[in-house]
Design a protein around this motif. Structure first.
Motif, PDB file in Angstrom:
ATOM      1  N   LYS A 151       0.494  12.386   1.989  1.00 33.20           N
ATOM      2  CA  LYS A 151       0.907  11.045   1.584  1.00 33.20           C
ATOM      3  C   LYS A 151      -0.328  10.208   1.304  1.00 33.20           C
ATOM      4  CE  LYS A 151       3.754   8.928   4.198  1.00 33.20           C
ATOM      5  NZ  LYS A 151       4.359   8.372   5.437  1.00 33.20           N
ATOM      6  N   LEU A 152      -0.300   9.460   0.213  1.00 35.18           N
ATOM      7  CA  LEU A 152      -1.434   8.609  -0.111  1.00 35.18           C
ATOM      8  C   LEU A 152      -1.644   7.577   0.990  1.00 35.18           C
ATOM      9  CD1 LEU A 152      -3.506   8.237  -2.399  1.00 35.18           C
ATOM     10  CD2 LEU A 152      -1.980   6.530  -3.402  1.00 35.18           C
ATOM     11  N   ALA A 153      -2.901   7.398   1.402  1.00 38.10           N
ATOM     12  CA  ALA A 153      -3.229   6.454   2.467  1.00 38.10           C
ATOM     13  C   ALA A 153      -2.679   5.065   2.145  1.00 38.10           C
ATOM     14  CB  ALA A 153      -4.741   6.389   2.652  1.00 38.10           C
ATOM     15  N   PRO A 154      -2.136   4.371   3.129  1.00 32.27           N
ATOM     16  CA  PRO A 154      -1.530   3.056   2.883  1.00 32.27           C
ATOM     17  C   PRO A 154      -2.465   2.082   2.170  1.00 32.27           C
ATOM     18  CG  PRO A 154      -0.964   3.811   5.071  1.00 32.27           C
ATOM     19  CD  PRO A 154      -1.970   4.794   4.530  1.00 32.27           C
ATOM     20  N   GLY A 155      -3.745   2.103   2.542  1.00 32.61           N
ATOM     21  CA  GLY A 155      -4.688   1.189   1.906  1.00 32.61           C
ATOM     22  C   GLY A 155      -4.864   1.454   0.427  1.00 32.61           C
ATOM     23  N   ILE A 156      -4.774   2.724   0.036  1.00 38.18           N
ATOM     24  CA  ILE A 156      -4.897   3.093  -1.374  1.00 38.18           C
ATOM     25  C   ILE A 156      -3.572   2.855  -2.095  1.00 38.18           C
ATOM     26  CG2 ILE A 156      -5.579   4.897  -2.979  1.00 38.18           C
ATOM     27  CD1 ILE A 156      -7.753   3.931  -0.986  1.00 38.18           C
ATOM     28  N   ALA A 157      -2.476   3.141  -1.414  1.00 40.76           N
ATOM     29  CA  ALA A 157      -1.156   2.879  -2.004  1.00 40.76           C
ATOM     30  C   ALA A 157      -1.002   1.390  -2.316  1.00 40.76           C
ATOM     31  CB  ALA A 157      -0.057   3.341  -1.052  1.00 40.76           C
ATOM     32  N   SER A 158      -1.535   0.541  -1.427  1.00 38.08           N
ATOM     33  CA  SER A 158      -1.473  -0.902  -1.640  1.00 38.08           C
ATOM     34  C   SER A 158      -2.263  -1.310  -2.883  1.00 38.08           C
ATOM     35  CB  SER A 158      -2.019  -1.630  -0.408  1.00 38.08           C
ATOM     36  OG  SER A 158      -2.088  -3.017  -0.630  1.00 38.08           O
ATOM     37  N   LEU A 159      -3.456  -0.724  -3.037  1.00 37.97           N
ATOM     38  CA  LEU A 159      -4.255  -1.012  -4.235  1.00 37.97           C
ATOM     39  C   LEU A 159      -3.522  -0.553  -5.492  1.00 37.97           C
ATOM     40  CD1 LEU A 159      -7.866   0.024  -3.107  1.00 37.97           C
ATOM     41  CD2 LEU A 159      -7.038  -2.299  -3.556  1.00 37.97           C
ATOM     42  N   SER A 160      -2.819   0.576  -5.381  1.00 37.90           N
ATOM     43  CA  SER A 160      -2.113   1.127  -6.536  1.00 37.90           C
ATOM     44  C   SER A 160      -1.040   0.181  -7.045  1.00 37.90           C
ATOM     45  CB  SER A 160      -1.484   2.475  -6.172  1.00 37.90           C
ATOM     46  OG  SER A 160      -2.470   3.412  -5.794  1.00 37.90           O
ATOM     47  N   THR A 161      -0.394  -0.558  -6.142  1.00 38.39           N
ATOM     48  CA  THR A 161       0.644  -1.498  -6.575  1.00 38.39           C
ATOM     49  C   THR A 161       0.039  -2.681  -7.318  1.00 38.39           C
ATOM     50  OG1 THR A 161       0.598  -2.723  -4.475  1.00 38.39           O
ATOM     51  CG2 THR A 161       2.118  -0.869  -4.637  1.00 38.39           C
ATOM     52  N   HIS A 162      -1.209  -3.020  -6.989  1.00 39.14           N
ATOM     53  CA  HIS A 162      -1.891  -4.128  -7.671  1.00 39.14           C
ATOM     54  C   HIS A 162      -2.463  -3.696  -9.018  1.00 39.14           C
ATOM     55  CE1 HIS A 162      -1.570  -7.010  -4.409  1.00 39.14           C
ATOM     56  NE2 HIS A 162      -1.977  -6.091  -3.559  1.00 39.14           N
ATOM     57  N   TYR A 163      -2.756  -2.400  -9.157  1.00 42.44           N
ATOM     58  CA  TYR A 163      -3.348  -1.880 -10.396  1.00 42.44           C
ATOM     59  C   TYR A 163      -2.533  -0.671 -10.865  1.00 42.44           C
ATOM     60  CZ  TYR A 163      -7.300  -4.612  -8.632  1.00 42.44           C
ATOM     61  OH  TYR A 163      -8.094  -5.611  -8.132  1.00 42.44           O
ATOM     62  N   PRO A 164      -1.277  -0.895 -11.280  1.00 43.69           N
ATOM     63  CA  PRO A 164      -0.380   0.222 -11.586  1.00 43.69           C
ATOM     64  C   PRO A 164      -0.805   1.078 -12.771  1.00 43.69           C
ATOM     65  CG  PRO A 164       0.593  -1.860 -12.272  1.00 43.69           C
ATOM     66  CD  PRO A 164      -0.623  -2.200 -11.472  1.00 43.69           C
ATOM     67  N   ARG A 165      -1.633   0.563 -13.664  1.00 44.57           N
ATOM     68  CA  ARG A 165      -2.042   1.326 -14.837  1.00 44.57           C
ATOM     69  C   ARG A 165      -3.417   1.959 -14.669  1.00 44.57           C
ATOM     70  NH1 ARG A 165       1.951   2.936 -17.468  1.00 44.57           N
ATOM     71  NH2 ARG A 165       0.700   3.193 -19.361  1.00 44.57           N
ATOM     72  N   LYS A 166      -4.058   1.691 -13.548  1.00 41.33           N
ATOM     73  CA  LYS A 166      -5.380   2.259 -13.307  1.00 41.33           C
ATOM     74  C   LYS A 166      -5.271   3.592 -12.578  1.00 41.33           C
ATOM     75  CE  LYS A 166      -8.757  -1.515 -13.198  1.00 41.33           C
ATOM     76  NZ  LYS A 166      -9.784  -0.786 -13.954  1.00 41.33           N
ATOM     77  N   THR A 167      -6.187   4.500 -12.903  1.00 37.70           N
ATOM     78  CA  THR A 167      -6.245   5.773 -12.182  1.00 37.70           C
ATOM     79  C   THR A 167      -7.418   5.815 -11.214  1.00 37.70           C
ATOM     80  OG1 THR A 167      -7.531   6.758 -13.997  1.00 37.70           O
ATOM     81  CG2 THR A 167      -5.127   7.061 -14.039  1.00 37.70           C
ATOM     82  N   LEU A 168      -8.467   5.068 -11.504  1.00 40.78           N
ATOM     83  CA  LEU A 168      -9.682   5.068 -10.684  1.00 40.78           C
ATOM     84  C   LEU A 168     -10.143   3.639 -10.478  1.00 40.78           C
ATOM     85  CD1 LEU A 168     -11.946   6.916  -9.406  1.00 40.78           C
ATOM     86  CD2 LEU A 168     -13.164   6.676 -11.570  1.00 40.78           C
ATOM     87  N   LEU A 169     -10.522   3.316  -9.242  1.00 42.53           N
ATOM     88  CA  LEU A 169     -10.927   1.946  -8.932  1.00 42.53           C
ATOM     89  C   LEU A 169     -12.191   1.956  -8.083  1.00 42.53           C
ATOM     90  CD1 LEU A 169      -9.934  -1.073  -9.145  1.00 42.53           C
ATOM     91  CD2 LEU A 169      -8.979  -0.735  -6.851  1.00 42.53           C
ATOM     92  N   ALA A 170     -13.178   1.169  -8.493  1.00 44.59           N
ATOM     93  CA  ALA A 170     -14.403   1.021  -7.701  1.00 44.59           C
ATOM     94  C   ALA A 170     -14.097   0.202  -6.457  1.00 44.59           C
ATOM     95  CB  ALA A 170     -15.481   0.343  -8.541  1.00 44.59           C
ATOM     96  N   LEU A 171     -14.682   0.606  -5.344  1.00 48.01           N
ATOM     97  CA  LEU A 171     -14.463  -0.091  -4.076  1.00 48.01           C
ATOM     98  C   LEU A 171     -15.692  -0.903  -3.700  1.00 48.01           C
ATOM     99  CD1 LEU A 171     -12.816   2.708  -1.899  1.00 48.01           C
ATOM    100  CD2 LEU A 171     -11.664   0.806  -3.043  1.00 48.01           C
ATOM    101  N   SER A 172     -15.472  -2.123  -3.292  1.00 44.86           N
ATOM    102  CA  SER A 172     -16.566  -2.935  -2.759  1.00 44.86           C
ATOM    103  C   SER A 172     -16.802  -2.528  -1.312  1.00 44.86           C
ATOM    104  CB  SER A 172     -16.198  -4.417  -2.840  1.00 44.86           C
ATOM    105  OG  SER A 172     -15.028  -4.674  -2.080  1.00 44.86           O
ATOM    106  N   GLY A 173     -17.886  -3.008  -0.730  1.00 44.68           N
ATOM    107  CA  GLY A 173     -18.221  -2.650   0.638  1.00 44.68           C
ATOM    108  C   GLY A 173     -17.119  -2.996   1.628  1.00 44.68           C
ATOM    109  N   GLU A 174     -16.509  -4.177   1.443  1.00 46.34           N
ATOM    110  CA  GLU A 174     -15.474  -4.594   2.391  1.00 46.34           C
ATOM    111  C   GLU A 174     -14.166  -3.823   2.208  1.00 46.34           C
ATOM    112  OE1 GLU A 174     -15.696  -7.816  -0.880  1.00 46.34           O
ATOM    113  OE2 GLU A 174     -17.070  -6.566   0.279  1.00 46.34           O
ATOM    114  N   GLN A 175     -14.045  -3.075   1.107  1.00 42.97           N
ATOM    115  CA  GLN A 175     -12.843  -2.274   0.875  1.00 42.97           C
ATOM    116  C   GLN A 175     -13.006  -0.820   1.309  1.00 42.97           C
ATOM    117  OE1 GLN A 175     -12.651  -3.054  -3.417  1.00 42.97           O
ATOM    118  NE2 GLN A 175     -10.638  -3.986  -3.107  1.00 42.97           N
TER     119      GLN A 175
END
Length: 260
Positions: A151-175
């Protein structure tokens, strides 16, 4: 056929494709940009760009050279099923394509049944190029791992809902703590693994500390899971799943990762 500027494989062809191309000498292009003139020189009858990020302008240019088949879903979002179905239709071999999809589904289902420790475990998959990036739910490799019961980690699943058309997302230090899952899979090329693993925040992730972190550095593993296909998955599954199962067992024995 496009390959990295420096060919990863000696022949220029991934090992899971070699047998089917044994009597063919494909022309290989290097680099990351489309060279329309080089494509035109080959006088192709058909251009397949299903698993790609081809945009509308590039599609128009390619279509002037030959009939061009691209994704239905979105850039880099074509699932195994979509890729194979589109290619099968374009080649007039839909039944053969459907059989290949069925075969892969059986491999994944059997692997899941043989490794129950994976079912329900959370995971994240990412890479490092001048910073950490993570794959979101729209990426085909996420779907492939989910078919193993993960199962996709909840923190990543949450990001996926904010960026539904993105496949790859850069993470900042706090993320970066969003990578903390039961299992973390990271792929690397060159010296990126050493750079990533020396990042202080990365080293403090619980998934890294307990050894549930699975780095992929072998070119075969990296490209089998990055350039997913109905041929690459059966080739790679026997090598990567034992590592995933071991990581899952460590997570289970330690009580797992914090879930958001």
């Amino acid at each position: 056929m496009w390959m990295p500027r420096r060919p990863i494989f000696k022949s220029g062809i991934a090992p899971w494709n070699e047998e089917r191309l044994s009597e063919i000498k494909p022309s290989l292009f290097t680099g990351i940009y489309l060279d329309f003139e080089e494509v035109a020189r080959l006088r192709p009858d058909l251009i397949l760009a299903v698993s790609s990020g081809v945009n509308s302008n590039e599609y128009r240019m390619l279509s002037r050279i030959a009939p061009t088949i691209v994704y239905r879903s979105g850039p880099w979002q074509a699932s195994l099923e979509e890729q194979t179905e589109l290619v099968g239709e374009a080649l007039g071999r839909p039944d053969a394509a459907a059989n290949l999809v069925t075969s892969v589904e059986r491999v994944l289902a059997a692997t899941r049944a043989e490794n129950p420790v994976l079912t329900g475990k959370t995971f994240a998959i990412g890479t490092y190029f001048n910073g950490f990036s993570v794959y979101l739910s729209a990426d085909p490799r996420v779907a492939a791992f989910e078919k193993l019961g993960l199962k996709l980690a909840p923190g990543i699943a949450s990001l996926s809902t904010h960026y539904p058309r993105k496949t790859l997302l850069a993470l900042s230090g706090e993320q970066l703590n969003r990578l903390d899952a039961d299992i973390l899979i990271m792929w690397y090329t060159g010296g990126n693994q050493s750079v990533a693993e020396h990042q202080p925040l990365f080293r403090t992730l619980k998934v890294v500390e307990r050894g549930s972190y699975v780095p992929l550095t072998d070119p075969t593993s990296v490209w089998a899971m990055s350039a997913l296909s109905v041929l690459s998955i059966p080739y790679e599954i026997p090598k990567i799943v034992p590592r995933l199962a071991q990581a899952a067992e460590r997570a289970e024995n330690s009580g797992g990762s914090p879930h958001e």
